[in-house]
Structure formats: structure tokens, C-alpha cells
Design a protein around this motif. Sequence first.
Motif, mmCIF file in Angstrom:
data_model
loop_
_atom_site.group_PDB
_atom_site.id
_atom_site.type_symbol
_atom_site.label_atom_id
_atom_site.label_comp_id
_atom_site.label_asym_id
_atom_site.label_seq_id
_atom_site.Cartn_x
_atom_site.Cartn_y
_atom_site.Cartn_z
ATOM 1 N N THR A 7 0.835 -1.187 0.000
ATOM 2 C CA THR A 7 0.000 0.000 0.000
ATOM 3 C C THR A 7 0.876 1.245 0.000
ATOM 4 O O THR A 7 1.829 1.348 0.761
ATOM 5 C CB THR A 7 -0.911 0.034 1.248
ATOM 6 O OG1 THR A 7 -1.739 -1.123 1.237
ATOM 7 C CG2 THR A 7 -1.765 1.281 1.266
ATOM 8 N N PHE A 8 0.539 2.168 -0.885
ATOM 9 C CA PHE A 8 1.218 3.450 -0.930
ATOM 10 C C PHE A 8 0.181 4.488 -1.316
ATOM 11 O O PHE A 8 -0.663 4.234 -2.163
ATOM 12 C CB PHE A 8 2.348 3.437 -1.970
ATOM 13 C CG PHE A 8 3.036 4.755 -2.103
ATOM 14 C CD1 PHE A 8 3.982 5.153 -1.179
ATOM 15 C CD2 PHE A 8 2.704 5.619 -3.146
ATOM 16 C CE1 PHE A 8 4.606 6.389 -1.292
ATOM 17 C CE2 PHE A 8 3.329 6.853 -3.269
ATOM 18 C CZ PHE A 8 4.284 7.227 -2.336
ATOM 19 N N TRP A 9 0.239 5.668 -0.696
ATOM 20 C CA TRP A 9 -0.710 6.695 -1.071
ATOM 21 C C TRP A 9 -0.121 8.077 -0.926
ATOM 22 O O TRP A 9 0.781 8.304 -0.123
ATOM 23 C CB TRP A 9 -2.010 6.565 -0.306
ATOM 24 C CG TRP A 9 -1.913 6.644 1.188
ATOM 25 C CD1 TRP A 9 -1.306 5.757 2.014
ATOM 26 C CD2 TRP A 9 -2.453 7.651 2.022
ATOM 27 N NE1 TRP A 9 -1.441 6.150 3.302
ATOM 28 C CE2 TRP A 9 -2.140 7.307 3.348
ATOM 29 C CE3 TRP A 9 -3.177 8.807 1.776
ATOM 30 C CZ2 TRP A 9 -2.529 8.096 4.426
ATOM 31 C CZ3 TRP A 9 -3.569 9.576 2.850
ATOM 32 C CH2 TRP A 9 -3.246 9.206 4.156
ATOM 33 N N THR A 10 -0.618 8.960 -1.756
ATOM 34 C CA THR A 10 -0.294 10.374 -1.699
ATOM 35 C C THR A 10 -1.614 11.127 -1.800
ATOM 36 O O THR A 10 -2.647 10.542 -2.114
ATOM 37 C CB THR A 10 0.637 10.797 -2.855
ATOM 38 O OG1 THR A 10 0.009 10.483 -4.090
ATOM 39 C CG2 THR A 10 1.981 10.101 -2.773
ATOM 40 N N ALA A 11 -1.547 12.414 -1.548
ATOM 41 C CA ALA A 11 -2.773 13.211 -1.637
ATOM 42 C C ALA A 11 -2.454 14.592 -2.181
ATOM 43 O O ALA A 11 -1.346 15.097 -2.018
ATOM 44 C CB ALA A 11 -3.427 13.329 -0.268
ATOM 45 N N GLU A 60 -3.537 1.420 -9.477
ATOM 46 C CA GLU A 60 -3.731 2.513 -8.528
ATOM 47 C C GLU A 60 -5.071 3.188 -8.801
ATOM 48 O O GLU A 60 -5.631 3.068 -9.885
ATOM 49 C CB GLU A 60 -2.590 3.527 -8.594
ATOM 50 C CG GLU A 60 -2.448 4.236 -9.918
ATOM 51 C CD GLU A 60 -1.233 5.152 -9.983
ATOM 52 O OE1 GLU A 60 -1.260 6.213 -9.324
ATOM 53 O OE2 GLU A 60 -0.274 4.789 -10.680
ATOM 54 N N VAL A 61 -5.550 3.903 -7.795
ATOM 55 C CA VAL A 61 -6.824 4.603 -7.928
ATOM 56 C C VAL A 61 -6.701 5.987 -7.294
ATOM 57 O O VAL A 61 -6.052 6.151 -6.269
ATOM 58 C CB VAL A 61 -7.986 3.790 -7.285
ATOM 59 C CG1 VAL A 61 -7.818 3.632 -5.797
ATOM 60 C CG2 VAL A 61 -9.331 4.382 -7.614
ATOM 61 N N LEU A 101 -4.063 6.189 -4.384
ATOM 62 C CA LEU A 101 -3.848 5.016 -3.545
ATOM 63 C C LEU A 101 -3.397 3.831 -4.372
ATOM 64 O O LEU A 101 -4.009 3.504 -5.394
ATOM 65 C CB LEU A 101 -5.167 4.679 -2.834
ATOM 66 C CG LEU A 101 -5.216 3.482 -1.910
ATOM 67 C CD1 LEU A 101 -4.307 3.679 -0.707
ATOM 68 C CD2 LEU A 101 -6.650 3.261 -1.455
ATOM 69 N N LYS A 102 -2.301 3.209 -3.934
ATOM 70 C CA LYS A 102 -1.843 1.947 -4.527
ATOM 71 C C LYS A 102 -2.006 0.884 -3.454
ATOM 72 O O LYS A 102 -1.203 0.783 -2.529
ATOM 73 C CB LYS A 102 -0.382 2.045 -4.961
ATOM 74 C CG LYS A 102 -0.172 2.926 -6.156
ATOM 75 C CD LYS A 102 1.257 2.875 -6.621
ATOM 76 C CE LYS A 102 1.431 3.740 -7.843
ATOM 77 N NZ LYS A 102 2.788 3.634 -8.395
ATOM 78 N N ASP A 103 -3.081 0.151 -3.572
ATOM 79 C CA ASP A 103 -3.403 -0.926 -2.636
ATOM 80 C C ASP A 103 -4.148 -1.980 -3.452
ATOM 81 O O ASP A 103 -5.242 -1.720 -3.950
ATOM 82 C CB ASP A 103 -4.270 -0.385 -1.496
ATOM 83 C CG ASP A 103 -4.684 -1.464 -0.527
ATOM 84 O OD1 ASP A 103 -5.598 -2.243 -0.872
ATOM 85 O OD2 ASP A 103 -4.102 -1.531 0.569
ATOM 86 N N ALA A 104 -3.551 -3.150 -3.587
ATOM 87 C CA ALA A 104 -4.086 -4.170 -4.487
ATOM 88 C C ALA A 104 -5.538 -4.525 -4.189
ATOM 89 O O ALA A 104 -6.359 -4.641 -5.101
ATOM 90 C CB ALA A 104 -3.199 -5.417 -4.446
ATOM 91 N N ALA A 105 -5.874 -4.702 -2.920
ATOM 92 C CA ALA A 105 -7.243 -5.097 -2.568
ATOM 93 C C ALA A 105 -8.241 -3.976 -2.876
ATOM 94 O O ALA A 105 -9.322 -4.225 -3.414
ATOM 95 C CB ALA A 105 -7.316 -5.478 -1.092
ATOM 96 N N PHE A 106 -7.870 -2.746 -2.562
ATOM 97 C CA PHE A 106 -8.768 -1.630 -2.813
ATOM 98 C C PHE A 106 -8.951 -1.419 -4.315
ATOM 99 O O PHE A 106 -10.068 -1.189 -4.799
ATOM 100 C CB PHE A 106 -8.245 -0.354 -2.144
ATOM 101 C CG PHE A 106 -9.238 0.767 -2.194
ATOM 102 C CD1 PHE A 106 -10.228 0.865 -1.239
ATOM 103 C CD2 PHE A 106 -9.203 1.703 -3.217
ATOM 104 C CE1 PHE A 106 -11.166 1.896 -1.288
ATOM 105 C CE2 PHE A 106 -10.130 2.718 -3.280
ATOM 106 C CZ PHE A 106 -11.112 2.817 -2.308
ATOM 107 N N VAL A 107 -7.859 -1.494 -5.064
ATOM 108 C CA VAL A 107 -7.926 -1.338 -6.512
ATOM 109 C C VAL A 107 -8.814 -2.423 -7.120
ATOM 110 O O VAL A 107 -9.626 -2.162 -8.002
ATOM 111 C CB VAL A 107 -6.512 -1.337 -7.136
ATOM 112 C CG1 VAL A 107 -6.579 -1.437 -8.647
ATOM 113 C CG2 VAL A 107 -5.755 -0.080 -6.714
#
Length: 180
Positions: A24-28, A133-134, A153-159
Amino acid sequence: ASRYESVVDELKEELDAAPAHGDTFWTAALGPEETLDLLGERIDAATDRVVVVAGVPGSGFDLTEVGERMTDRLAVAAGRGVAVRVLVTTALVGNAPDTVHQRYAGDLTDRDGFAVRVSDEVEGSFVLLDDDEVCIEVPNPLDGEDPFATINLKDAAFVADARDAFRARWESADPLPAGD
């Protein structure tokens, strides 16, 4: 207003300092201009697929400016072989500027790999990139008509969840005719 500004500053600091966890990786990006810049950068970086889901008419953005900028970016992506899918609500189609409609009818409707469908079963807005990513639009909690932030957001399950939700709605959506 000062409390709101302080919350924005605190959130920005927390998001900038947040560590990545596993896959998981995220920016905003906070604010309208930064949000558009982040979305544009991510669309430009896509190599395989871009999915845009737009369920709210504008969220406080200038639809003419945003519509034209994002349409240009999506057209460039499609031109380099990226499959582009856009799923929008009827309300958003009705509020889109004429320039976006003309661009779609003029050269995007016939472009391989570029498709737009309409469904009123769409809520919220997000952009799915390369099934990896989303980017999720976050409306202002004090005024839902104003944009607040976009989270990348880069998170396999969320994507995977976002991709599955998109596919279900895409299959039941109607193609946007070139004349709309």
C-alpha cells in the motif's frame, strides 16, 4: 474558516508523513488545482488502461476548464495506446460544456480504445489507472459542492474492489451516442 484551514494543514502534514505499509502506498493533493495536477500526472503516467468514473456533476470545479483539461489528457493517453473508459451520470453529461461534447463527437468517438458510457448507478468519482492505482475524489466535508482533496492510492485489494465495482456498472451502462 481558520479552523478549516488548520485541519487542512494538519491533514497535509499527516498525509505527507504517512509511511507505506506492505503493498500500500498513497499520496494526496489538497485543493482544486493540485487535484487536477495529480490526476493529470497519473493519467499521463498510465501505460495500459485509464478508467474514469464521474458520479457527481462537478464537485465545485469549473466544468469547462476541468472537462477540457481532462478530455485533452485522456485523448493523449488514448493516442499512445492506453485504453480509456469513462463512466458518467446523465447529470454530468447534461452539465458538460459544448467543447467537450464536440471533442468527443469529433474525434474521440471513433478512436479505438476510447469509450464513454452513461449510468445513473454511479456515485462518487474516482480514476483507476493500469489496474494498479486509484485516485479518489474527496469532497469538502463542510461543503460537498467544493473539492477538498484527491487521494492517490496503490493498494491491491482496494484497486480490485474499485475495478469490480466499475465493471459491474460498465456492463449495465448505455454507450454515449456521439450526438449527445
